[in-house]
Write a protein that holds these residues in place. Sequence first.
Motif, mmCIF file in Angstrom:
data_model
loop_
_atom_site.group_PDB
_atom_site.id
_atom_site.type_symbol
_atom_site.label_atom_id
_atom_site.label_comp_id
_atom_site.label_asym_id
_atom_site.label_seq_id
_atom_site.Cartn_x
_atom_site.Cartn_y
_atom_site.Cartn_z
ATOM 1 N N GLU A 29 0.373 -1.637 -0.035
ATOM 2 C CA GLU A 29 0.312 0.184 0.270
ATOM 3 C C GLU A 29 0.924 1.143 0.279
ATOM 4 O O GLU A 29 2.002 1.433 0.445
ATOM 5 N N MET A 30 0.688 2.200 -0.775
ATOM 6 C CA MET A 30 0.759 3.064 -0.595
ATOM 7 C C MET A 30 0.384 4.189 1.066
ATOM 8 O O MET A 30 -0.226 4.046 0.959
ATOM 9 N N LYS A 31 1.881 5.118 1.471
ATOM 10 C CA LYS A 31 1.576 5.756 2.377
ATOM 11 C C LYS A 31 2.031 6.985 2.536
ATOM 12 O O LYS A 31 2.918 6.338 2.857
ATOM 13 N N PHE A 32 1.205 8.455 3.049
ATOM 14 C CA PHE A 32 2.151 9.378 2.327
ATOM 15 C C PHE A 32 1.528 10.264 3.947
ATOM 16 O O PHE A 32 0.037 10.019 4.140
ATOM 17 N N LYS A 33 2.560 10.609 4.661
ATOM 18 C CA LYS A 33 3.039 11.598 5.882
ATOM 19 C C LYS A 33 2.988 13.433 5.474
ATOM 20 O O LYS A 33 3.943 13.739 4.498
ATOM 21 N N GLU A 34 1.174 14.257 5.615
ATOM 22 C CA GLU A 34 1.907 15.745 5.581
ATOM 23 C C GLU A 34 3.175 16.317 6.011
ATOM 24 O O GLU A 34 3.617 15.792 6.871
ATOM 25 N N GLY A 35 3.764 16.803 4.970
ATOM 26 C CA GLY A 35 5.334 17.793 5.526
ATOM 27 C C GLY A 35 6.177 16.458 5.440
ATOM 28 O O GLY A 35 7.351 17.039 5.737
ATOM 29 N N ASP A 36 6.255 15.823 4.503
ATOM 30 C CA ASP A 36 7.094 13.619 4.715
ATOM 31 C C ASP A 36 7.995 15.482 3.121
ATOM 32 O O ASP A 36 7.452 15.702 2.217
ATOM 33 N N LYS A 37 9.143 14.675 3.332
ATOM 34 C CA LYS A 37 10.103 15.376 1.883
ATOM 35 C C LYS A 37 11.095 14.237 2.014
ATOM 36 O O LYS A 37 12.227 13.574 2.673
ATOM 37 N N PHE A 38 10.747 14.063 0.728
ATOM 38 C CA PHE A 38 12.209 13.057 0.285
ATOM 39 C C PHE A 38 12.941 13.535 -1.137
ATOM 40 O O PHE A 38 12.454 14.352 -2.214
ATOM 41 N N TYR A 39 14.732 12.704 -1.141
ATOM 42 C CA TYR A 39 14.775 13.262 -3.098
ATOM 43 C C TYR A 39 14.807 11.978 -3.210
ATOM 44 O O TYR A 39 15.012 11.268 -2.950
ATOM 45 N N VAL A 40 14.066 12.016 -5.339
ATOM 46 C CA VAL A 40 14.960 10.927 -5.661
ATOM 47 C C VAL A 40 16.493 10.999 -6.251
ATOM 48 O O VAL A 40 16.090 12.179 -7.342
ATOM 49 N N GLU A 41 17.634 10.193 -6.567
ATOM 50 C CA GLU A 41 18.768 10.637 -7.089
ATOM 51 C C GLU A 41 18.615 9.490 -8.801
ATOM 52 O O GLU A 41 18.735 8.078 -8.359
ATOM 53 N N THR A 42 17.952 9.768 -9.719
ATOM 54 C CA THR A 42 18.641 8.819 -11.421
ATOM 55 C C THR A 42 19.699 8.948 -11.699
ATOM 56 O O THR A 42 20.329 9.981 -11.929
ATOM 57 N N VAL A 43 20.645 7.381 -11.844
ATOM 58 C CA VAL A 43 21.641 7.543 -12.588
ATOM 59 C C VAL A 43 21.196 6.743 -14.039
ATOM 60 O O VAL A 43 21.307 5.852 -14.180
ATOM 61 N N SER A 44 20.879 7.320 -15.330
ATOM 62 C CA SER A 44 21.160 6.793 -16.487
ATOM 63 C C SER A 44 21.979 6.599 -17.689
ATOM 64 O O SER A 44 22.976 8.025 -17.589
ATOM 65 N N ASN A 45 21.798 6.246 -18.421
ATOM 66 C CA ASN A 45 22.850 5.677 -19.110
ATOM 67 C C ASN A 45 22.140 5.135 -20.467
ATOM 68 O O ASN A 45 21.528 4.381 -20.673
ATOM 69 N N THR A 284 19.980 2.431 -19.114
ATOM 70 C CA THR A 284 20.195 1.431 -17.976
ATOM 71 C C THR A 284 20.181 2.785 -17.539
ATOM 72 O O THR A 284 20.367 3.536 -17.356
ATOM 73 N N ALA A 285 19.006 2.239 -15.982
ATOM 74 C CA ALA A 285 19.315 3.233 -15.320
ATOM 75 C C ALA A 285 19.511 2.366 -13.253
ATOM 76 O O ALA A 285 18.298 2.150 -13.704
ATOM 77 N N LYS A 286 19.828 3.461 -13.044
ATOM 78 C CA LYS A 286 19.615 3.364 -11.375
ATOM 79 C C LYS A 286 19.099 4.532 -10.767
ATOM 80 O O LYS A 286 19.712 5.589 -10.543
ATOM 81 N N SER A 287 18.215 4.516 -9.368
ATOM 82 C CA SER A 287 17.544 4.977 -8.590
ATOM 83 C C SER A 287 17.264 4.923 -6.902
ATOM 84 O O SER A 287 18.429 3.653 -6.688
ATOM 85 N N ARG A 288 17.949 5.966 -6.318
ATOM 86 C CA ARG A 288 18.386 5.598 -4.885
ATOM 87 C C ARG A 288 17.512 6.780 -4.365
ATOM 88 O O ARG A 288 17.000 7.644 -4.634
ATOM 89 N N VAL A 289 16.590 6.700 -2.988
ATOM 90 C CA VAL A 289 15.694 7.296 -2.631
ATOM 91 C C VAL A 289 16.583 7.769 -1.391
ATOM 92 O O VAL A 289 16.629 7.201 -0.398
ATOM 93 N N LEU A 290 16.528 9.220 -0.906
ATOM 94 C CA LEU A 290 17.418 9.418 -0.106
ATOM 95 C C LEU A 290 16.774 10.508 1.316
ATOM 96 O O LEU A 290 15.567 11.470 0.626
ATOM 97 N N ASP A 291 16.656 11.235 2.332
ATOM 98 C CA ASP A 291 16.303 11.836 3.907
ATOM 99 C C ASP A 291 15.791 12.892 2.859
ATOM 100 O O ASP A 291 15.865 14.296 3.064
ATOM 101 N N LYS A 292 17.632 13.522 2.399
ATOM 102 C CA LYS A 292 18.809 14.690 2.544
ATOM 103 C C LYS A 292 19.069 14.800 0.991
ATOM 104 O O LYS A 292 19.014 13.674 0.009
ATOM 105 N N SER A 293 19.259 15.604 0.715
ATOM 106 C CA SER A 293 19.334 15.932 -0.930
ATOM 107 C C SER A 293 20.756 15.862 -1.242
ATOM 108 O O SER A 293 21.739 15.840 -0.115
ATOM 109 N N PRO A 294 21.363 14.698 -1.940
ATOM 110 C CA PRO A 294 22.669 15.070 -2.537
ATOM 111 C C PRO A 294 23.340 16.068 -2.867
ATOM 112 O O PRO A 294 25.090 15.619 -2.590
#
Length: 296
Positions: A29-45, A284-294
């Motif tokens: 299930e998806m579940k989101f909490k108001e105010g939450d913030k995260f970052y997704v870094e995607t590296v692709s070739n 090809t692509a790889k992504s990672r989810v982070l709490d802080k901006s890279p």
Amino acid sequence: MPRRFWFGSAVVLAFLAGPAVAADAVKLEMKFKEGDKFYVETVSNTKQVMEFMGTKNESESDSTQVTSFKVLKSDKDGVVIEQKIESIKNKNSGGLPGADKIMDALKGATFKLTLNNKGEVTKIEGYDEFMKKLSADNELAGKMLKSFMSEETIKATAAESFAFLPPKAVSKGDTWKRSQAVPLGPLGSLKGETTYTYKGPGKDGEEISFDQSLEYAPPKEGDDSLPFKITKGEMKADKASGSMTFDASKGRLVKTEQSTKMKGSLTFEVAGNTTSLTMEMTQTAKSRVLDKSPLD
């Protein structure tokens, strides 16, 4: 210009107990909490080989994109997420002229996505304002970007991240399918389906693998956003698969990996003349989810 990896996502895994399901069944299930913030870094070739009028052209593109997501609202009626492209770094070799400028124009793009309880995008805010801003500075670049980054493209990208979950609890080895259409702007679209398999708990979290079956569909009549008209095309994915890893305690993706290989040909008209182009593409692509901006 990779389209499928412009935007990241967040989903939750919750265990569902009770006599109506197997003991090891997991409800995704998806579940989101108001105010939450995260970052997704995607590296692709992306590597492409194209042959046109007897001339072969090889190109390669390496891209790193950072996108932030902030949950503005989350209730029984749905979720509102602010999505902002924080950074794009793109390195081209042998690609189309001006591609870097188009990518640079995406930096800072901010949209509000409204999702229903199925994870489907029902509303996009900020799109028209962003496109008007681009067109004011460079009408041609704005028109080109809008053709490839339409509202339907944004919805399709979000669906890959939010609308893929199974309708019921699953156990290890269970599979489910989702039909999809990947818009390619004035070039047409890719249509097919994705098959997902729940692999069970892994070292870094719950694991899901997926395989895609995609085939090309030509654009609709009346699209004049490019100075040529595609009359037919034959293109399909020889290989399109990947994996996802979830952190059940945080309720979000930890990482994703995907590999796609496509080949085929397009026939189009230019100034009354008919010609064809063959293409082979590997991405090809790889992504990672982070709490802080890279980027900090």
